[in-house]
Every structure is written in C-alpha cells, then in structure tokens.
Design an enzyme around this catalytic site. Structure first.
Site, PDB file in Angstrom:
ATOM      1  N   ASN A  89      44.503  51.704  54.917  1.00  0.00           N
ATOM      2  CA  ASN A  89      43.831  50.540  54.355  1.00  0.00           C
ATOM      3  C   ASN A  89      42.655  50.894  53.449  1.00  0.00           C
ATOM      4  O   ASN A  89      42.331  50.145  52.529  1.00  0.00           O
ATOM      5  CB  ASN A  89      43.334  49.650  55.501  1.00  0.00           C
ATOM      6  CG  ASN A  89      42.358  48.596  55.034  1.00  0.00           C
ATOM      7  OD1 ASN A  89      42.734  47.615  54.385  1.00  0.00           O
ATOM      8  ND2 ASN A  89      41.084  48.791  55.341  1.00  0.00           N
ATOM      9  N   TYR A 153      42.683  49.935  39.068  1.00  0.00           N
ATOM     10  CA  TYR A 153      43.038  49.422  40.388  1.00  0.00           C
ATOM     11  C   TYR A 153      44.516  49.060  40.443  1.00  0.00           C
ATOM     12  O   TYR A 153      45.218  49.404  41.402  1.00  0.00           O
ATOM     13  CB  TYR A 153      42.172  48.215  40.714  1.00  0.00           C
ATOM     14  CG  TYR A 153      42.407  47.655  42.095  1.00  0.00           C
ATOM     15  CD1 TYR A 153      41.974  48.331  43.224  1.00  0.00           C
ATOM     16  CD2 TYR A 153      43.056  46.430  42.274  1.00  0.00           C
ATOM     17  CE1 TYR A 153      42.179  47.821  44.492  1.00  0.00           C
ATOM     18  CE2 TYR A 153      43.270  45.912  43.537  1.00  0.00           C
ATOM     19  CZ  TYR A 153      42.831  46.611  44.647  1.00  0.00           C
ATOM     20  OH  TYR A 153      43.044  46.098  45.902  1.00  0.00           O
ATOM     21  N   ALA A 155      46.903  50.258  38.612  1.00  0.00           N
ATOM     22  CA  ALA A 155      47.670  51.506  38.576  1.00  0.00           C
ATOM     23  C   ALA A 155      47.752  52.131  39.960  1.00  0.00           C
ATOM     24  O   ALA A 155      48.814  52.597  40.395  1.00  0.00           O
ATOM     25  CB  ALA A 155      47.038  52.481  37.582  1.00  0.00           C
TER      26      ALA A 155
END
Length: 255
Positions: A89, A153, A155
C-alpha cells in the site's frame, strides 16, 4: 473460498494513515494478526496501540533494502514465523504534467510506488510460498483515466496494474495469488495534503471530487479494506484488477 482470515499473518506497508491504517483496522477486527510499517513512528505506534495485541508496528522505509528486511522479520515474528499476505500500500503522489517533471521527482515516485513494492514482494516470496499466501497491490484510478497533471503518479500506478497481472501468472504455479485494487478518490491525508489546502478547503475539495463518482460520494479507507478482505479470502482469484472507485473509472461524469 475460505470463510475467515482469523489469525492470518498480514503485512501492510504504509499502515500509519489513510488506506493502510483503514485496512489494518478492518483486518484486525476480522481477527487477523497485522504488522504495519511506514516512515512515521508516532502514527504507527498510535494505530497499533489502539488495536491491541493483534497489531504490531515498525518504522521502516520500503525504499531501503535493510528496512524491507526488518519489516518482513517483524511480520514473521508477530505472525509466529508465518506470513499469509502482503498488502503493498505504501506510496506517494506527485502533481505535475510533462513540463513540470524532473529526474528527481520521477525517480522518487517510481522508486516508491513501483520498485519498492516489487522488491518487497520478492523478499517476502519464500514466506508467502510456504503459507500459500497472497499479495494485494494498491493501484489507482489514475491508471484508468487520462487526467492531466498526474503524469508520474499515473505512470507508476499503470505499472503496478501490469506488474500485478504478470506476477499473478508467474507466482500462481508457486501457490501465491496476486491481485490489485484500483481505488478512486479516497478521503485520506495524502489526498488532502496533495491539494495544498487547509482542512476546510480540503473538505470542499472532497465534496467536489464526489461529483466525479456516479455513486455520489468519495471513498473511505474502509471501502478499500473491504475489497482487500475479499481478495484475501478468494482462493481461486488471481490476476484480478478490482475497481473500487464509486464508478469514477467509468468516465461518465465530467472531470
């Protein structure tokens, strides 16, 4: 499909706030033994203290090899030598289009959001294989929608979507399942901070973001945690890319 995650040993990176904290709280409530890591010791300690003995914590930066090793060892110790699931995460956001991008920013985003979770998975693989466990990557609706100003971000999260599917094919024969959750806009500190707004302005931002979701609201960390819970239990599900975005990825509302 298994019926319970009670006493499963689960490592959640970026567990001190936002989706990671919400996931740790939800999984502990379901009876799992959860280890949370992140860079902010004060936040991790507070979360773990509120969850009791089912949650352990370690301040660790997943971009650093030694910290990844320490995080894994903490999870194994807390789980009695076992690791059943890894929730990748931890991540950072970045607001820039092509003209505002530079080497340092691009490297930082890709290293944190792609390299670190991939290497964390590699490190945890022997333990996950022994437990016939699973990995869940946290992607983003930005991998689905072409939104200006989120280039690095997007990508990184597009890469994570692909990585999760490739690893599902690669690790399935080893008994390890790999899936990916794609959240829409979720009410987290990182989203508020990225807006550069104070608390009241952030609340207005979140209300505006709700209009981008056909279901009429932005997400809460628990919405993502529920999807993760399902994927941990779904023993015949691997390579899934699960959109949990209130319909934002449909692109049916004006952005």
């Amino acid at each position: 499909m298994n019926s319970s995650i009670e006493n499963l040993s689960i490592l959640v990176t970026g567990g001190g706030s936002g989706i990671g904290e919400g996931t740790a709280r939800y999984l502990c409530a379901q009876g799992a033994r959860v280890t949370i890591t992140g860079r902010r010791a004060d936040r991790l300690q507070a979360v773990a203290a509120s969850l009791g003995e089912r949650c352990s914590w370690l301040a660790a930066d997943v971009c650093l090899a030694a910290d990844r090793q320490a995080a894994l060892q903490q999870a194994l110790q807390h789980g009695g030598g076992r690791l059943d699931a890894l929730i990748n995460n931890a991540g950072i956001t970045h607001h820039s289009g092509l003209e505002g991008l530079d080497d340092e920013a691009l490297s930082r985003v890709l290293n944190t959001n792609v390299n670190a979770p991939l290497l964390m998975t590699q490190l945890a693989l022997p333990a996950l294989q022994a437990a016939k466990g699973s990995v869940v990557f946290i992607g983003s609706v930005h991998s689905r929608l072409a939104l200006p100003g989120r280039l690095a971000y997007a990508a990184s999260k597009g890469a994570i979507l692909t990585v999760s599917r490739v690893l599902a094919a690669e690790l399935g024969p080893k008994g390890v399942r790999v899936n990916c959750v794609i959240p829409g806009a979720v009410a987290t500190e990182i989203n508020a901070a990225a807006s550069g707004q104070d608390l009241e302005e952030s609340k207005r931002l979140f209300r505006n973001l709700a209009a981008l979701h056909p279901i009429g609201r932005i997400g809460e960390p628990e919405d993502i945690a529920q999807a993760i819970h399902y994927l941990l239990l779904a023993s015949w599900t691997t390579g899934a890319v699960l959109d949990v975005d209130g319909g934002m990825g449909l692109g049916s509302t004006k952005i």
